[in-house]
Design a protein around this motif. Sequence first.
Motif, PDB file in Angstrom:
ATOM      1  N   UNK A 154       2.229 -14.012 -45.816  1.00 52.18           N
ATOM      2  CA  UNK A 154       1.948 -13.453 -44.500  1.00 52.18           C
ATOM      3  C   UNK A 154       0.689 -12.596 -44.606  1.00 52.18           C
ATOM      4  N   UNK A 155       0.085 -12.283 -43.469  1.00 52.01           N
ATOM      5  CA  UNK A 155      -1.134 -11.473 -43.488  1.00 52.01           C
ATOM      6  C   UNK A 155      -0.919 -10.110 -44.148  1.00 52.01           C
ATOM      7  N   UNK A 156       0.157  -9.379 -43.816  1.00 53.36           N
ATOM      8  CA  UNK A 156       0.361  -8.087 -44.489  1.00 53.36           C
ATOM      9  C   UNK A 156       0.566  -8.247 -45.993  1.00 53.36           C
ATOM     10  N   UNK A 157       1.259  -9.292 -46.431  1.00 49.83           N
ATOM     11  CA  UNK A 157       1.456  -9.505 -47.865  1.00 49.83           C
ATOM     12  C   UNK A 157       0.138  -9.831 -48.548  1.00 49.83           C
ATOM     13  N   UNK A 158      -0.644 -10.699 -47.910  1.00 46.61           N
ATOM     14  CA  UNK A 158      -1.933 -11.085 -48.487  1.00 46.61           C
ATOM     15  C   UNK A 158      -2.846  -9.879 -48.655  1.00 46.61           C
ATOM     16  N   UNK A 159      -2.893  -9.038 -47.628  1.00 45.35           N
ATOM     17  CA  UNK A 159      -3.789  -7.891 -47.665  1.00 45.35           C
ATOM     18  C   UNK A 159      -3.319  -6.802 -48.621  1.00 45.35           C
ATOM     19  N   UNK A 205       4.655  -9.397 -38.888  1.00 46.71           N
ATOM     20  CA  UNK A 205       4.020  -8.185 -39.377  1.00 46.71           C
ATOM     21  C   UNK A 205       4.698  -7.684 -40.651  1.00 46.71           C
ATOM     22  N   UNK A 206       5.631  -8.467 -41.162  1.00 48.02           N
ATOM     23  CA  UNK A 206       6.331  -8.092 -42.380  1.00 48.02           C
ATOM     24  C   UNK A 206       5.660  -8.730 -43.596  1.00 48.02           C
ATOM     25  N   UNK A 207       5.943  -8.201 -44.764  1.00 46.69           N
ATOM     26  CA  UNK A 207       5.385  -8.723 -46.005  1.00 46.69           C
ATOM     27  C   UNK A 207       6.348  -9.754 -46.584  1.00 46.69           C
ATOM     28  N   UNK A 208       5.894 -10.993 -46.643  1.00 43.63           N
ATOM     29  CA  UNK A 208       6.731 -12.075 -47.150  1.00 43.63           C
ATOM     30  C   UNK A 208       5.837 -13.177 -47.703  1.00 43.63           C
ATOM     31  N   UNK A 216       9.125 -14.781 -28.715  1.00 40.29           N
ATOM     32  CA  UNK A 216      10.348 -14.357 -28.019  1.00 40.29           C
ATOM     33  C   UNK A 216      11.580 -14.587 -28.903  1.00 40.29           C
ATOM     34  N   UNK A 217      11.558 -15.655 -29.679  1.00 39.21           N
ATOM     35  CA  UNK A 217      12.699 -15.956 -30.538  1.00 39.21           C
ATOM     36  C   UNK A 217      12.746 -15.031 -31.754  1.00 39.21           C
ATOM     37  N   UNK A 218      11.579 -14.716 -32.303  1.00 43.70           N
ATOM     38  CA  UNK A 218      11.513 -13.891 -33.516  1.00 43.70           C
ATOM     39  C   UNK A 218      10.451 -12.813 -33.318  1.00 43.70           C
ATOM     40  N   UNK A 219      10.833 -11.595 -32.963  1.00 46.88           N
ATOM     41  CA  UNK A 219       9.851 -10.518 -32.799  1.00 46.88           C
ATOM     42  C   UNK A 219       9.053 -10.291 -34.085  1.00 46.88           C
ATOM     43  N   UNK A 220       7.812  -9.861 -33.918  1.00 46.59           N
ATOM     44  CA  UNK A 220       6.891  -9.735 -35.050  1.00 46.59           C
ATOM     45  C   UNK A 220       7.395  -8.796 -36.134  1.00 46.59           C
TER      46      UNK A 220
END
Length: 285
Positions: free
Chosen positions: A188-193, A169-172, A132-136
Motif C-alpha cells: 500500500x502507499x503508506x507501507x511503501x513510503x 490508508x493502512x500499512x499492508x 463505500x464497501x471498505x472505508x480507507x
Amino acid sequence: MILRQSLGEDRFPIDVERLALEWTPVIDRDAPVTRVSERPLDGCDGALVDGRRRGKGWGIAYSDAIRHPGRRRFTVAHELGHFLVHRHLAPDGGFRCWPEDMATWDHERSPQEAEANRFAARLLMPLDDFRRQVPARARVSLAELGRLAEERYGVSITACVLQWLSLTERRAVLVMSRDGYVLWGKSSTPALRSGAFFRTRGRSPMEVPTASPAATGASEIPPDGVSHPAGVWFSGEPVVEEVIVSDRYDLGLSLLHLEDRVRNFEQREEEALDTFDLMEQRSNR
C-alpha cells in the motif's frame, strides 16, 4: 455517472462481455469489439485480436483453461482496457496477454499491462463503490476481501486485494509465492513510503520465511492470522500474516498487516472517475 445511470446501483457484478459489445461501438463505430469468446490460447490468459483487415473489427478472447469466473471476467476487462487505451499502439494481430501480465501493476516494468490491469480493476470495482464497501481507514481481513470479491464484484481475491491496497490508508503488503519463494509483492502507499516493500525484479529469488504458513503449505491457519515478531518478514517490526494456500495453482497469497505507526505521509487522492468517463478521456490518445 454514465455506468451508474445506465445500469443502476444494482449493477454488480458487471457484465463486462455485454459492456464490451454494446459500448465499444460508441468509442469506435468503424471497428468496435464484435466478439467475446473462449478459445484455446496456448498458455495465454487473454487476447485482443485485430480482425480489421478481414472486416471483423476487434475480438476479445479468454483462455478455455481459466475456470474461475472472476478471473475470466478480469481477463475480459483487461483486454477491453487494451482496446480502449492501446488499440492504436497494438502490434500486428493485436495483444496476447500471459498470466504474468494479469499480475503486472508495476508501470515501469510494463506500462501497457499495468494500465490495462488498473482499468479492469476500476471497471469491475469502481472507486466510489469500493470506498463505500471498505472505508480507507478500515482494517479489513483477507476473508472479508474474499467475500467482497466473490459476492459483490465477481472477481478473483487477488484483484480485490490489489484494489484495496491502492486505496487504503493502512500499512499492508500483499505477497504472492510459489514453492517457498516470493514471486512478487505489492505494498500500500503508506507501507511503501515507510520502507515496507520487497524488491523482486532483477534480484535473486527470495525465500518465504520458514515461519510463514505459505512456506509450509499449512492447511489449518488461524482465522485472525499469524502474529510474527520483528525479523520474520521485516527486520524492524512485527506483522500479522493472513494466508490463502491454493493447492490447485500451488500458490500462496499472504496479506501482511503492519502496525499503523507511520502517520505523517502525503497520499494523493485519486480522482474518482466513473469508468466510462475514463474510457472517453483515454480512448483517443
